[in-house]
Design an enzyme around this catalytic site. Structure first.
Site, mmCIF file in Angstrom:
data_model
loop_
_atom_site.group_PDB
_atom_site.id
_atom_site.type_symbol
_atom_site.label_atom_id
_atom_site.label_comp_id
_atom_site.label_asym_id
_atom_site.label_seq_id
_atom_site.Cartn_x
_atom_site.Cartn_y
_atom_site.Cartn_z
ATOM 1 N N SER A 1 0.856 -1.187 0.000
ATOM 2 C CA SER A 1 0.000 0.000 0.000
ATOM 3 C C SER A 1 0.887 1.229 0.000
ATOM 4 C CB SER A 1 -0.893 0.010 1.246
ATOM 5 O OG SER A 1 -1.569 1.256 1.392
ATOM 6 N N TYR B 1 -1.524 -1.302 10.463
ATOM 7 C CA TYR B 1 -1.723 -1.409 9.015
ATOM 8 C C TYR B 1 -0.503 -0.884 8.271
ATOM 9 C CZ TYR B 1 -3.890 -1.032 4.409
ATOM 10 O OH TYR B 1 -4.167 -1.164 3.069
#
Length: 232
Positions: free
Chosen positions: A115, A128
């Site tokens: 990401s 995350y």
């Protein structure tokens, strides 16, 4: 004209995806699977036969916010986003090492979905961001050595993509992409041989800039934002 091995935890969504792929001419072998189960994932990968491209795409998020993350949430995120990726990629790499090279001289490719959040230690989503940074750096570092065996690794680093996970975000998501657009950009980057496939460019540059700030400055900057506006 291709054979797809698809796995997922949601039987209905998996079946729908499999049928959509069959309708476009693919041979599909779908399996209900949780990638945190190392043994089952290894068996699934090893039973697939020749693998030209493996996409380790499973990932979860606890959302964003200013509160301390619960310990069980942190464990779940790392179990899926890091260990789940390794459970998929490691047996795939071992299988590819035994394969003959394809027409392009490559035995196989493994694409790890990280990401743009990998480049920012955002206080609102620490587990995350850290999990995505771990797999991004692992894939990029390993690509340098696996090339000698004819195996390529690719770190896919997208920004915001319209999915059920991002649908829960209660804030504007800049440069939000449809899933098909993100998939095409990912596959294009892989086809071009890029080790890091990061997009969209403006968001990637902002993330790199924010990630380069001293931690105290970055934390102060994020503290001035509304509680739900960290990268996710």
């Amino acid at each position: 004209g291709v054979t797809l091995h698809l796995s997922g935890r949601d039987a209905a969504r998996l079946a729908g995806t499999a049928e959509a792929c069959r309708a476009r001419g693919a041979t599909v072998r779908d399996s209900l699977l949780d990638v945190t189960d190392a043994g089952a994932t290894r068996d699934w990968v090893e039973d697939a036969g020749r693998l030209d491209l493996v996409v380790a795409n499973a990932g979860i998020s606890g959302g964003t916010g200013g509160a301390t993350e619960p310990a069980d949430q942190v464990q779940r995120i790392f179990a899926t986003n890091v260990t789940g990726v390794l459970n998929t990629a490691l047996p795939a790499i071992a299988a590819m090492a035994r394969q003959a090279p394809g027409p392009d001289g490559v035995r196989g490719r493994v694409a790890v979905v990280a990401s743009i959040a990998a480049f920012v230690a955002a206080p609102g989503a620490p587990a995350y961001c850290a999990s995505k940074a771990a797999v991004q750096r692992w894939a990029e570092a390993l690509d340098a050595t696996e090339r000698a065996r004819g195996i390529r690794l690719h770190a896919i680093c997208p920004g915001y993509v319209r999915t059920p996970m991002t649908a829960r975000n209660p804030f504007p998501m800049p440069f939000l992409m449809e899933a098909e657009q993100a998939a095409r950009r990912s596959l294009d980057g892989i086809a071009r041989g890029r080790t890091r496939v990061a997009y969209p460019l403006p968001l990637y540059l902002v993330a790199r800039l924010a990630g380069a700030l001293p931690p105290a400055w970055r934390n102060a900057l994020f503290s001035r934002l509304p509680a739900k506006q960290a990268l996710d």
